[in-house]
Design a protein around this motif. Structure first.
Motif, PDB file in Angstrom:
ATOM      1  N   ALA A 133     -37.248  -0.618  64.320  1.00 55.36           N
ATOM      2  CA  ALA A 133     -38.194  -1.507  63.635  1.00 55.36           C
ATOM      3  C   ALA A 133     -39.009  -2.296  64.646  1.00 55.36           C
ATOM      4  O   ALA A 133     -40.195  -2.589  64.417  1.00 55.36           O
ATOM      5  CB  ALA A 133     -37.431  -2.452  62.706  1.00 55.36           C
ATOM      6  N   LEU A 134     -38.413  -2.638  65.781  1.00 58.63           N
ATOM      7  CA  LEU A 134     -39.137  -3.360  66.821  1.00 58.63           C
ATOM      8  C   LEU A 134     -40.216  -2.480  67.441  1.00 58.63           C
ATOM      9  O   LEU A 134     -41.344  -2.933  67.675  1.00 58.63           O
ATOM     10  CB  LEU A 134     -38.168  -3.849  67.892  1.00 58.63           C
TER      11      LEU A 134
ATOM     12  N   ASN B 226     -32.871  -0.385  65.197  1.00 55.96           N
ATOM     13  CA  ASN B 226     -33.639  -1.101  66.220  1.00 55.96           C
ATOM     14  C   ASN B 226     -35.049  -0.564  66.384  1.00 55.96           C
ATOM     15  O   ASN B 226     -35.894  -1.212  67.024  1.00 55.96           O
ATOM     16  CB  ASN B 226     -32.898  -1.061  67.553  1.00 55.96           C
TER      17      ASN B 226
ATOM     18  N   ILE C 250     -36.841  -9.283  62.579  1.00 52.59           N
ATOM     19  CA  ILE C 250     -36.122  -8.104  63.083  1.00 52.59           C
ATOM     20  C   ILE C 250     -34.856  -8.539  63.810  1.00 52.59           C
ATOM     21  O   ILE C 250     -34.908  -9.390  64.710  1.00 52.59           O
ATOM     22  CB  ILE C 250     -37.018  -7.284  64.024  1.00 52.59           C
TER      23      ILE C 250
END
Length: 382
Positions: free
Chosen positions: A289-290, A287, A358
């Protein structure tokens, strides 16, 4: 200045450790440096938006944690009053509370903090949980029985030191009480001048339609952010169709979207984030990546990650008004400034293309809490 990056270097997200209380950083003395930087920047008021027919500042403030924050520490009451007053001085006119916060205590803190400018702001609060009005003790389940609602509102008016509630929400739909009965008692309270507008939190969409058909719903309040986009499927189109405003709670993903959490963060006992599977050790690394996307745009726009996150919400629809919560002065000032961050058409397209790629792993809340969301009220017997 991205003071949330400074928070990391100060040790708020140490690998393998619990997320430390923000108060530990504030007491280090470095918060004064941040505030000095902010004081050198001319702050622009966030402007106005409409929730239905109710005009409020385009960014509000949630006061939920002003009696006890996520880490279960107790904030300084005078400092909470100071933040509330400073928010108003910086153009915030929308303050969000609930009887369940504390319970009862947050409404008292808000009432104390806004007393000198009460008539110039909008106060929102919520009923619906089964809470003893004398002791504040949480009892099992929900309670939207009409007589109980009337009793709760009387207590709210005293705690908030006011003669009316500008926006009264049903905190969760009660599966035992027809929404027609709930709206009926709210209509009575409106006639008495004790309530001016009403809304629903995390409701089933058919319940919204039924309520709105009796008396116009001013606002729906649901979780909504870059981290959780569930309302985009049904609730946001419904709000647009019916002319209902939308108020995202947890618009900063309970701190995740600010950069205060990393893949090694572990949460202290009592912190609800510790039992949300989206923040589990298994899901956090993916997560992130966000967070990396937000940080990329934070650098590009020379803005804090929180400002990027709030600006994205504001750009969705002109009737969306986020209510970021905080117990820190610097956070409040930063959040309020988010309305100045704008995306060009190309930037908007690029941002959302990367965002849509994502996939967030894990649930937004524990199953026992999620069970209270998206509930339809029972049909009224004829």
């Amino acid at each position: 200045m991205d003071r949330r990056s400074i928070l990391k270097t100060a040790g708020l997200a140490l690998a393998g450790s619990a997320l430390l209380p923000f108060a530990s950083f504030a007491n280090s003395g470095r918060e004064d440096i941040i505030l000095e930087e902010y004081n050198q920047i001319p702050l622009t008021a966030p402007g106005k938006r409409k929730l239905g027919k109710l005009e409020v500042s385009s960014i509000g403030i949630g006061v939920q944690n002003m009696s006890r924050n996520y880490q279960t520490t107790i904030p300084s009451r005078p400092e909470m009053h100071r933040i509330i007053r400073s928010a108003y001085d910086n153009g915030v006119t929308f303050f969000d509370a609930a009887e369940a916060y504390g319970p009862l205590e947050v409404e008292k803190i808000l009432g104390e903090g806004v007393q000198s400018f009460r008539d110039k702001i909008t106060i929102a609060t919520k009923f619906g949980w089964n809470i003893d009005q004398e002791t504040g003790k949480r009892l099992p389940g929900l309670n939207s029985q009409p007589e109980h609602i009337k009793m709760v509102v009387e207590g709210m008016l005293k705690r908030l030191r006011t003669d009316r509630i500008d926006l009264l929400y049903q905190h969760r739909v009660d599966p035992q009480v027809p929404i027609e009965d709930v709206v009926g008692v709210i209509q009575d309270l409106i006639k008495e001048g004790k309530v001016l507008h009403y809304g629903l939190c995390e409701p089933g969409h058919q319940t919204v339609r039924r309520a709105h058909a009796i008396h116009p719903v001013t606002a729906i309040q649901n979780e909504y952010s870059l981290l959780w986009r569930g309302p985009e499927k049904v609730i946001l189109p419904l709000c647009e169709e019916l002319g209902i405003g939308f108020v995202p709670w947890s618009p900063l993903g309970v701190g995740f979207l600010t950069g205060a959490i990393d893949s090694n963060t572990r949460f202290a006992p009592g912190d609800i984030r510790g039992i949300e599977s989206r923040f589990s050790p298994e899901n956090l690394p993916a997560n992130m990546a966000l967070v990396e996307l937000i940080q990329k745009w934070s650098i590009a726009k020379k803005a804090a990650p929180a400002q990027i996150s709030l600006a994205w919400l504001l750009a969705q629809k002109p009737w969306i008004v986020p209510i970021p919560g905080t117990t820190q002065m610097a956070h409040m000032l930063e959040n309020t400034g988010a309305s100045q961050i704008k995306f060009t058409a190309n930037e908007w397209q690029e941002f959302n293309k990367d965002l849509n790629a994502i996939k967030i792993a894990g649930e937004r809340l524990p199953a026992g809490v999620l069970a209270f969301s998206d509930v339809e009220a029972p049909e009224k017997k004829k």
